[in-house]
Design an enzyme around this catalytic site. Structure first.
Site, PDB file in Angstrom:
ATOM      1  N   PHE A 182       0.819  -1.220   0.000  1.00 31.36           N
ATOM      2  CA  PHE A 182       0.000   0.000   0.000  1.00 31.36           C
ATOM      3  C   PHE A 182       0.852   1.269   0.000  1.00 31.36           C
ATOM      4  O   PHE A 182       0.468   2.285   0.536  1.00 31.36           O
ATOM      5  CB  PHE A 182      -0.988  -0.006   1.186  1.00 31.36           C
ATOM      6  CG  PHE A 182      -1.795  -1.271   1.243  1.00 31.36           C
ATOM      7  CD1 PHE A 182      -2.647  -1.615   0.194  1.00 31.36           C
ATOM      8  CD2 PHE A 182      -1.660  -2.152   2.300  1.00 31.36           C
ATOM      9  CE1 PHE A 182      -3.367  -2.801   0.224  1.00 31.36           C
ATOM     10  CE2 PHE A 182      -2.377  -3.341   2.335  1.00 31.36           C
ATOM     11  CZ  PHE A 182      -3.233  -3.665   1.289  1.00 31.36           C
ATOM     12  N   ARG A 183       2.030   1.162  -0.590  1.00 28.24           N
ATOM     13  CA  ARG A 183       2.963   2.281  -0.700  1.00 28.24           C
ATOM     14  C   ARG A 183       3.404   2.844   0.651  1.00 28.24           C
ATOM     15  O   ARG A 183       3.853   3.981   0.759  1.00 28.24           O
ATOM     16  CB  ARG A 183       2.375   3.409  -1.571  1.00 28.24           C
ATOM     17  CG  ARG A 183       1.879   2.899  -2.911  1.00 28.24           C
ATOM     18  CD  ARG A 183       1.998   3.884  -4.035  1.00 28.24           C
ATOM     19  NE  ARG A 183       1.555   3.316  -5.303  1.00 28.24           N
ATOM     20  CZ  ARG A 183       2.292   2.556  -6.090  1.00 28.24           C
ATOM     21  NH1 ARG A 183       3.548   2.265  -5.763  1.00 28.24           N
ATOM     22  NH2 ARG A 183       1.813   2.094  -7.213  1.00 28.24           N
TER      23      ARG A 183
END
Ligand SMILES: Cc1cc2nc3c(=O)[nH]c(=O)nc-3n(C[C@H](O)[C@H](O)[C@H](O)COP(=O)(O)O)c2cc1C
Length: 204
Positions: A182-183
């Site tokens: 999710f970065r």
């Protein structure tokens, strides 16, 4: 696909950036299909306009990161003008990035000679034949230059051209980045302080 982040040991407690870099480069040597030592080299010209291209890391230790090139090339004149540069490694299959910034020094003649001597004969001829970054009128002109230097150095050693040597980037900052879901990536930055390093974690 290699979900490197799933199995990667936690690096965010590291205290020695060069030891961590050695580990990551060693991992890249096992995982990357080509040129694990390839790095983007960023420079600026006399107007402050940035430039970037790939080069190969040919040595590193506590003093810095070394690559070799033609000092009359675009990158050569840009570095000689500012004596500063930045590097970026990206190991795609490991989902890792390392960034380095710092002043630059020229390696000693002895160091450049020693590395030049390890290069294949054809590469040593190429260092003479290529006026790197200057306009080439035709492929034939390059082949003629190669033929001419091959004849000139047919017997004996091929000396290192005076315009061909190495630069050492002496890091004042090194950042390690590792992909997370999710970065929400991990980033660890080392900054030079005296003979040691301070560390900080950064938001992704
Ligand atoms: C993977 C890779 C590695 C390279 N390694 C070097 C290198 O170590 N030294 C070099 O002078 N050029 C190297 N090159 C070529 C440079 O990217 C560039 O084309 C050339 O040095 C001229 O750059 P300049 O005009 O900015 O000086 C490499 C290119 C690639 C794609």
């Amino acid at each position: 696909m290699n979900d490197g982040w799933l199995t990667s040991p936690d690096f965010t407690q590291a205290t020695d950036p060069m030891a961590l870099f050695a580990t990551w480069l060693g991992d890249a040597e096992k995982s990357e299909p080509n040129d694990p030592n390839a790095m983007a080299l960023a420079t600026v010209d006399a107007d402050g306009m940035p430039d970037v291209r790939m080069v190969l890391l040919k040595g590193f230790d506590a003093d810095g990161f070394v690559f070799y090139t033609n000092f009359e090339s675009a990158k050569g004149t840009q570095i000689l003008g500012s004596m500063k540069a930045a590097l970026c490694f990206h190991w795609k299959s490991l989902r890792r990035q390392v960034r380095v910034r710092g002043p630059v020094e020229i390696v000693s003649d002895a160091e450049a000679d020693a590395y030049y001597a390890t290069r294949p004969r054809g590469s040593r001829i190429g260092a003479w034949a290529s006026k790197q970054s200057r306009e080439l009128e035709s492929r034939m002109a390059l082949e003629k230059a190669v033929a001419s230097y091959t004849a000139r150095y047919a017997i004996g050693d091929i000396p290192r051209p005076a315009h061909w040597s190495g630069f050492r980037i002496k890091p004042v900052a090194i950042e390690f980045w590792h992909d997370r879901p999710f970065r929400l990536h991990d980033r660890l930055r080392f900054e030079r302080e005296g003979d040691g390093w301070t560390t900080s974690r950064l938001y992704p």
